[in-house]
Design a protein around this motif. Structure first.
Motif, PDB file in Angstrom:
ATOM      1  N   GLY A 176       1.602   4.341   5.998  1.00 48.90           N
ATOM      2  CA  GLY A 176       0.292   3.717   5.853  1.00 48.90           C
ATOM      3  C   GLY A 176      -0.296   3.265   7.173  1.00 48.90           C
ATOM      4  O   GLY A 176       0.134   3.659   8.255  1.00 48.90           O
ATOM      5  N   SER A 177      -1.280   2.392   7.089  1.00 51.89           N
ATOM      6  CA  SER A 177      -2.073   2.020   8.260  1.00 51.89           C
ATOM      7  C   SER A 177      -1.262   1.313   9.337  1.00 51.89           C
ATOM      8  O   SER A 177      -1.546   1.464  10.526  1.00 51.89           O
ATOM      9  N   LEU A 178      -0.246   0.547   8.949  1.00 53.95           N
ATOM     10  CA  LEU A 178       0.550  -0.160   9.954  1.00 53.95           C
ATOM     11  C   LEU A 178       1.339   0.829  10.808  1.00 53.95           C
ATOM     12  O   LEU A 178       1.518   0.614  12.008  1.00 53.95           O
ATOM     13  N   ALA A 179       1.797   1.915  10.201  1.00 52.12           N
ATOM     14  CA  ALA A 179       2.512   2.947  10.949  1.00 52.12           C
ATOM     15  C   ALA A 179       1.558   3.850  11.723  1.00 52.12           C
ATOM     16  O   ALA A 179       1.916   4.404  12.765  1.00 52.12           O
ATOM     17  N   MET A 180       0.334   3.989  11.210  1.00 53.20           N
ATOM     18  CA  MET A 180      -0.624   4.930  11.807  1.00 53.20           C
ATOM     19  C   MET A 180      -1.515   4.293  12.861  1.00 53.20           C
ATOM     20  O   MET A 180      -2.388   4.945  13.434  1.00 53.20           O
ATOM     21  N   GLY A 181      -1.353   2.992  13.114  1.00 56.42           N
ATOM     22  CA  GLY A 181      -2.063   2.341  14.194  1.00 56.42           C
ATOM     23  C   GLY A 181      -3.479   1.921  13.895  1.00 56.42           C
ATOM     24  O   GLY A 181      -4.280   1.745  14.824  1.00 56.42           O
ATOM     25  N   CYS A 182      -3.821   1.732  12.606  1.00 57.09           N
ATOM     26  CA  CYS A 182      -5.187   1.294  12.280  1.00 57.09           C
ATOM     27  C   CYS A 182      -5.151   0.147  11.270  1.00 57.09           C
ATOM     28  O   CYS A 182      -6.024   0.038  10.415  1.00 57.09           O
ATOM     29  N   PHE A 183      -4.157  -0.700  11.380  1.00 55.32           N
ATOM     30  CA  PHE A 183      -3.964  -1.802  10.440  1.00 55.32           C
ATOM     31  C   PHE A 183      -4.982  -2.908  10.679  1.00 55.32           C
ATOM     32  O   PHE A 183      -5.212  -3.331  11.809  1.00 55.32           O
ATOM     33  N   ASN A 184      -5.598  -3.367   9.594  1.00 55.30           N
ATOM     34  CA  ASN A 184      -6.497  -4.520   9.628  1.00 55.30           C
ATOM     35  C   ASN A 184      -5.962  -5.525   8.614  1.00 55.30           C
ATOM     36  O   ASN A 184      -6.002  -5.260   7.414  1.00 55.30           O
ATOM     37  N   PRO A 185      -5.439  -6.668   9.050  1.00 55.91           N
ATOM     38  CA  PRO A 185      -4.806  -7.602   8.107  1.00 55.91           C
ATOM     39  C   PRO A 185      -5.735  -8.093   7.009  1.00 55.91           C
ATOM     40  O   PRO A 185      -5.267  -8.564   5.970  1.00 55.91           O
ATOM     41  N   LEU A 186      -7.037  -7.982   7.205  1.00 50.84           N
ATOM     42  CA  LEU A 186      -7.988  -8.412   6.180  1.00 50.84           C
ATOM     43  C   LEU A 186      -8.239  -7.333   5.131  1.00 50.84           C
ATOM     44  O   LEU A 186      -8.699  -7.631   4.034  1.00 50.84           O
ATOM     45  N   GLY A 239      -7.152  20.955   8.071  1.00 55.84           N
ATOM     46  CA  GLY A 239      -5.699  20.771   8.023  1.00 55.84           C
ATOM     47  C   GLY A 239      -5.220  19.491   8.668  1.00 55.84           C
ATOM     48  O   GLY A 239      -4.060  19.408   9.103  1.00 55.84           O
ATOM     49  N   LEU A 240      -6.072  18.467   8.730  1.00 58.68           N
ATOM     50  CA  LEU A 240      -5.732  17.226   9.417  1.00 58.68           C
ATOM     51  C   LEU A 240      -5.243  16.173   8.424  1.00 58.68           C
ATOM     52  O   LEU A 240      -5.905  15.897   7.423  1.00 58.68           O
ATOM     53  N   CYS A 241      -4.099  15.580   8.709  1.00 58.56           N
ATOM     54  CA  CYS A 241      -3.571  14.472   7.915  1.00 58.56           C
ATOM     55  C   CYS A 241      -3.930  13.183   8.641  1.00 58.56           C
ATOM     56  O   CYS A 241      -3.322  12.844   9.662  1.00 58.56           O
ATOM     57  N   LEU A 242      -4.928  12.465   8.126  1.00 60.26           N
ATOM     58  CA  LEU A 242      -5.521  11.354   8.857  1.00 60.26           C
ATOM     59  C   LEU A 242      -5.415  10.047   8.090  1.00 60.26           C
ATOM     60  O   LEU A 242      -5.336  10.028   6.864  1.00 60.26           O
ATOM     61  N   SER A 243      -5.462   8.952   8.832  1.00 63.30           N
ATOM     62  CA  SER A 243      -5.619   7.634   8.231  1.00 63.30           C
ATOM     63  C   SER A 243      -7.050   7.484   7.751  1.00 63.30           C
ATOM     64  O   SER A 243      -7.927   8.310   8.050  1.00 63.30           O
ATOM     65  N   LYS A 244      -7.325   6.396   7.022  1.00 62.98           N
ATOM     66  CA  LYS A 244      -8.710   6.155   6.606  1.00 62.98           C
ATOM     67  C   LYS A 244      -9.618   6.003   7.816  1.00 62.98           C
ATOM     68  O   LYS A 244     -10.741   6.523   7.836  1.00 62.98           O
ATOM     69  N   ALA A 245      -9.138   5.286   8.835  1.00 59.63           N
ATOM     70  CA  ALA A 245      -9.967   5.086  10.032  1.00 59.63           C
ATOM     71  C   ALA A 245     -10.256   6.410  10.737  1.00 59.63           C
ATOM     72  O   ALA A 245     -11.405   6.701  11.102  1.00 59.63           O
ATOM     73  N   ARG A 246      -9.223   7.218  10.925  1.00 60.97           N
ATOM     74  CA  ARG A 246      -9.422   8.506  11.598  1.00 60.97           C
ATOM     75  C   ARG A 246     -10.252   9.446  10.718  1.00 60.97           C
ATOM     76  O   ARG A 246     -11.017  10.273  11.216  1.00 60.97           O
ATOM     77  N   GLY A 247     -10.091   9.319   9.402  1.00 63.78           N
ATOM     78  CA  GLY A 247     -10.925  10.102   8.503  1.00 63.78           C
ATOM     79  C   GLY A 247     -12.392   9.757   8.669  1.00 63.78           C
ATOM     80  O   GLY A 247     -13.266  10.641   8.669  1.00 63.78           O
ATOM     81  N   GLY A 248     -12.685   8.457   8.821  1.00 66.11           N
ATOM     82  CA  GLY A 248     -14.057   8.037   9.065  1.00 66.11           C
ATOM     83  C   GLY A 248     -14.598   8.603  10.365  1.00 66.11           C
ATOM     84  O   GLY A 248     -15.761   9.060  10.422  1.00 66.11           O
TER      85      GLY A 248
END
Length: 253
Positions: free
Chosen positions: A29-39, A193-202
């Motif tokens: 998830g986001s914590l592993a993918m570098g786009c974690f937002n605690p809120l 073919g990209l496996c992205l986080s929500k942030a990178r998807g945006g």
């Protein structure tokens, strides 16, 4: 790492409860993918065990997890316990032994024994989670990811991520940020073919979608990365969802 003490305490709990049957504890998830937002983000973990998990172990695990969840960010922790035999070679839909998220907290508190007895089955979401673990995951404890998790077939991953957005047109008004960014990352995989986080998807959406849709994606991304809330107009949100759903369907065939 953010929330390192919580992750350490969770891992120690898994070791105490599962002992030699614990294969590993894996962050995704986001914590592993570098786009974690605690809120806005939760903490996503897969626990892999070798062998059976008893009802007593499940009760002990859930009791400790619910206490640790109080120290997590507002969205809490999302945890699945899975047997190693279903991870490599990968089995789909993937059986799980136990699952917890904030969405199930009330159900657990209403009856812990019934919860651990019934919270077992198959979860199509695990195909997406395992794919993220294979590409971005962090082993908090245990064997190497490559030794535990097999390759997830493309068809299983596509089915899993599309499941997440199948009701996007109806749901986008209630969960605009989640739906907008998820629609972007689904289409990014189908097209590129990209496996992205929500942030990178945006970010992908801002770069690749028609001009008329980029502003709504940019707004969703800004809200996801901050404490802001998004309230798009109903027609604007549904129009975006209809366009993206059509594009996704077109690239499935």
């Amino acid at each position: 790492m953010q929330y390192q003490k919580l992750l350490d305490d969770f891992t120690d709990m898994c070791l105490r409860i599962f002992g030699g049957g614990l294969t590993g504890v894996y962050l995704h998830g986001s914590l592993a993918m570098g786009c974690f937002n605690p809120l806005k983000s939760d903490i996503d973990i897969i626990v892999v065990v070798d062998g059976e998990v008893s009802g007593a172990q499940k009760l002990d695990f859930m009791g400790g997890l619910v206490k640790l969840n109080e120290k997590a960010p507002p969205k809490g922790m999302e945890v699945s316990v899975v047997k190693r035999e279903y991870c490599k070679p990968f089995v789909y839909p993937t059986p799980f032994e136990l699952h917890f998220s904030n969405a199930h907290l009330r159900r657990y508190k209403d009856g812990s024994e019934d919860y651990v007895r019934s919270m077992k089955g198959e979860d199509r979401d695990l195909a997406a989670h395992f794919t993220v673990i294979n590409r971005y995951g962090i082993a908090l404890f245990g064997e190497k990811i490559s030794d535990v998790f097999g390759e997830v077939p493309k068809a299983a991953y596509v089915d899993s991520i599309c499941l997440d957005v199948e009701n996007a047109i109806e749901d986008i008004s209630e969960e605009p940020v989640y739906m907008i960014l998820n629609l972007c990352r689904v289409l990014a995989f189908l097209k590129d073919g990209l496996c992205l986080s929500k942030a990178r998807g945006g970010e992908w959406g801002i770069s690749h979608l028609p001009d008329e849709y980029r502003s709504v994606v940019r707004r969703a991304l800004d809200c996801y990365l901050s404490d802001e809330e998004m309230n798009p107009g109903r027609e604007s949100a549904q129009g975006f969802a209809e366009y993206m759903t059509g594009e996704i369907q077109a690239h499935l065939f």
